[in-house]
Design a protein around this motif. Structure first.
Motif, PDB file in Angstrom:
ATOM      1  N   UNK A   1      34.121  53.933  45.710  1.00  0.00           N
ATOM      2  CA  UNK A   1      33.772  54.689  44.519  1.00  0.00           C
ATOM      3  C   UNK A   1      34.592  54.173  43.334  1.00  0.00           C
ATOM      4  N   UNK A   2      33.912  53.575  42.377  1.00  0.00           N
ATOM      5  CA  UNK A   2      34.580  53.048  41.204  1.00  0.00           C
ATOM      6  C   UNK A   2      34.278  53.963  40.022  1.00  0.00           C
TER       7      UNK A   2
ATOM      8  N   UNK B   1      41.708  32.739  39.806  1.00  0.00           N
ATOM      9  CA  UNK B   1      42.729  33.778  39.924  1.00  0.00           C
ATOM     10  C   UNK B   1      42.109  35.170  39.772  1.00  0.00           C
ATOM     11  N   UNK B   2      41.248  35.320  38.784  1.00  0.00           N
ATOM     12  CA  UNK B   2      40.620  36.616  38.517  1.00  0.00           C
ATOM     13  C   UNK B   2      39.688  37.074  39.630  1.00  0.00           C
ATOM     14  N   UNK B   3      39.147  36.145  40.380  1.00  0.00           N
ATOM     15  CA  UNK B   3      38.219  36.475  41.477  1.00  0.00           C
ATOM     16  C   UNK B   3      38.879  36.320  42.843  1.00  0.00           C
ATOM     17  N   UNK B   4      40.202  36.239  42.889  1.00  0.00           N
ATOM     18  CA  UNK B   4      40.976  36.095  44.128  1.00  0.00           C
ATOM     19  C   UNK B   4      40.620  34.834  44.907  1.00  0.00           C
TER      20      UNK B   4
ATOM     21  N   UNK C   1      32.136  47.043  40.599  1.00  0.00           N
ATOM     22  CA  UNK C   1      32.871  46.529  41.744  1.00  0.00           C
ATOM     23  C   UNK C   1      33.628  45.278  41.289  1.00  0.00           C
ATOM     24  N   UNK C   2      34.859  45.064  41.778  1.00  0.00           N
ATOM     25  CA  UNK C   2      35.584  43.855  41.391  1.00  0.00           C
ATOM     26  C   UNK C   2      34.795  42.598  41.730  1.00  0.00           C
ATOM     27  N   UNK C   3      34.970  41.560  40.930  1.00  0.00           N
ATOM     28  CA  UNK C   3      34.216  40.317  41.101  1.00  0.00           C
ATOM     29  C   UNK C   3      34.429  39.706  42.477  1.00  0.00           C
ATOM     30  N   UNK C   4      35.646  39.792  43.003  1.00  0.00           N
ATOM     31  CA  UNK C   4      35.909  39.203  44.311  1.00  0.00           C
ATOM     32  C   UNK C   4      35.107  39.898  45.406  1.00  0.00           C
ATOM     33  N   UNK C   5      34.943  41.223  45.299  1.00  0.00           N
ATOM     34  CA  UNK C   5      34.158  41.949  46.296  1.00  0.00           C
ATOM     35  C   UNK C   5      32.672  41.651  46.146  1.00  0.00           C
TER      36      UNK C   5
END
Length: 126
Positions: A27-28, A100-103, A33-37
């Motif tokens: 739940x955001x 870096x931003x996307x893990x 949702x974060x870019x990496x997910x």
């Protein structure tokens, strides 16, 4: 003591107790949702063979193409040999921030050639 808690304590912003809670990622608040997910979900949902995309940018504005493919979960080989030194430097800086931003990870694999790997891609060397 967690890293966030130590930083909060070091900066004198409080004791950091509120940062010890576990996070619920389903739940955001803003519905995002974060870019990496997102990239991991796209990658896992694709039952096809994994592909690595080779991009040879000619100008800095080609960074949009690199970013779009990487955010979609594709590993990207970026060859900046055809760019001026100033543009190549900017492109590598962009790629480093993107990974870096996307893990993800960025690895230099040859002179002016870089591998951008999403978070769920393992890079091994022998």
């Amino acid at each position: 003591m967690g890293a966030v808690r130590r930083v909060v304590s070091y900066l004198g912003l409080g004791d950091g107790e509120q940062y010890d809670e576990s996070y619920e990622y389903e739940e955001y608040e803003d519905g995002r949702m974060p870019a990496s997910e997102r990239a991991a979900m796209r990658w896992a949902a694709n039952g096809d063979l994994a592909r690595i995309l080779m991009i040879r940018p000619q100008k800095y504005s080609d960074a949009l193409t690199v970013g779009r493919h990487f955010r979609e979960g594709q590993a990207v080989i970026m060859d900046v040999t055809g760019m001026s030194l100033a543009d190549a430097t900017r492109m590598v800086d962009f790629a480093a921030g993107l990974t870096y931003g996307c893990d993800g990870r960025i690895e230099r694999i040859a002179d002016k050639v870089f591998l951008l790997a999403p978070a769920d891609v393992e890079i091994t060397t022998t």
